[in-house]
Motif scaffolding. Structure first.
Motif, PDB file in Angstrom:
ATOM      1  N   ARG A  89       0.835  -1.206   0.000  1.00 13.18           N
ATOM      2  CA  ARG A  89       0.000   0.000   0.000  1.00 13.18           C
ATOM      3  C   ARG A  89       0.867   1.252   0.000  1.00 13.18           C
ATOM      4  NH1 ARG A  89      -5.211  -1.773   3.587  1.00 13.18           N
ATOM      5  NH2 ARG A  89      -5.598  -3.602   2.311  1.00 13.18           N
ATOM      6  N   LYS A  90       0.295   2.315  -0.556  1.00 10.82           N
ATOM      7  CA  LYS A  90       0.969   3.620  -0.649  1.00 10.82           C
ATOM      8  C   LYS A  90       2.233   3.543  -1.502  1.00 10.82           C
ATOM      9  CE  LYS A  90      -0.950   5.407   3.605  1.00 10.82           C
ATOM     10  NZ  LYS A  90      -1.729   6.573   3.328  1.00 10.82           N
ATOM     11  N   LYS A  91       2.217   2.624  -2.484  1.00 10.38           N
ATOM     12  CA  LYS A  91       3.350   2.470  -3.401  1.00 10.38           C
ATOM     13  C   LYS A  91       2.906   2.533  -4.858  1.00 10.38           C
ATOM     14  CE  LYS A  91       6.035  -0.095  -0.059  1.00 10.38           C
ATOM     15  NZ  LYS A  91       6.717  -1.289   0.315  1.00 10.38           N
ATOM     16  N   ARG A  95      -3.330   2.625  -7.307  1.00  2.79           N
ATOM     17  CA  ARG A  95      -3.512   3.593  -8.390  1.00  2.79           C
ATOM     18  C   ARG A  95      -3.489   2.887  -9.751  1.00  2.79           C
ATOM     19  NH1 ARG A  95      -1.967   9.285  -8.659  1.00  2.79           N
ATOM     20  NH2 ARG A  95      -1.326   8.992  -6.516  1.00  2.79           N
ATOM     21  N   GLN A 123      -8.626   4.248   5.142  1.00  2.35           N
ATOM     22  CA  GLN A 123      -7.528   4.263   4.177  1.00  2.35           C
ATOM     23  C   GLN A 123      -8.077   4.174   2.749  1.00  2.35           C
ATOM     24  OE1 GLN A 123      -4.681   1.053   4.639  1.00  2.35           O
ATOM     25  NE2 GLN A 123      -3.010   2.370   3.977  1.00  2.35           N
ATOM     26  N   PHE A 127      -8.087   7.050  -0.254  1.00  5.62           N
ATOM     27  CA  PHE A 127      -7.605   6.766  -1.609  1.00  5.62           C
ATOM     28  C   PHE A 127      -8.617   7.241  -2.651  1.00  5.62           C
ATOM     29  CE2 PHE A 127      -7.699   3.842  -5.283  1.00  5.62           C
ATOM     30  CZ  PHE A 127      -6.484   4.159  -5.853  1.00  5.62           C
ATOM     31  N   THR A 131      -6.912  10.731  -3.644  1.00  9.13           N
ATOM     32  CA  THR A 131      -6.092  10.369  -4.799  1.00  9.13           C
ATOM     33  C   THR A 131      -6.909  10.400  -6.086  1.00  9.13           C
ATOM     34  OG1 THR A 131      -4.749   8.960  -3.375  1.00  9.13           O
ATOM     35  CG2 THR A 131      -4.542   8.614  -5.747  1.00  9.13           C
TER      36      THR A 131
END
Length: 158
Positions: A89-91, A95, A123, A127, A131
């Motif tokens: 996650r968060k990498k 996306r 979380q 996103f 995002t």
């Protein structure tokens, strides 16, 4: 990182990721899916999936099915499972997977991409809202779900 359509041989890893998601959301006791049922739904193309692969390892899953959008008379895509393993996650994995889902919808001329985000999944909500710049729609209707037992009771009532 490769985003690809799932194959019949991916059923084991899809099943494992679904279990991981249920555990992650603290609802494992409600996970009653059987691998044979999942395999059947995937082989019949009722359920479809996109997977993210990195270093020959599956690290994320988007499981979905096609819907009918009644007022437009078009097909839509209902995202049922969107899961990225914790350590990825968060990498940028989520996306890329969400981008591939949108490409799938546009390629097939789907009217919409619909999904829900459980309230406790902050979380996930971050996103989608930050995002992806999405805002949830606050519909004025409620969702009813009839489980098999409820359907039998409904028949008795009607």
């Amino acid at each position: 990182m490769l985003v690809r359509k799932a194959k019949a041989s991916d059923v084991d890893v899809i099943f494992e990721l679904m279990q991981e998601l249920a555990k992650h959301e603290n609802v494992l006791e409600y996970f009653t899916c059987k691998k044979e049922d999942l395999k059947k739904l995937l082989s019949e193309n009722f359920a479809q999936a996109l997977l993210v692969e990195l270093d020959n390892k599956i690290i994320a899953l988007a499981l979905f099915y096609i819907t009918f959008v009644s007022f437009s008379g078009k097909k839509g895509l209902r995202l049922e499972v969107f899961y990225v393993k914790d350590e990825y996650r968060k990498k940028g994995v989520g996306r890329e997977l969400f981008k591939a889902l949108n490409e799938e919808c546009l390629k097939n001329d789907y009217k919409n991409l619909e999904f829900i985000c459980i309230n406790s999944n902050t979380q996930g909500y971050d996103f989608y809202s930050k995002t992806c710049k999405l805002n949830p729609i606050d519909y004025t209707y409620k969702t009813f779900v009839l489980e098999k037992n409820d359907m039998q009771k409904m028949l008795e009532l009607l």
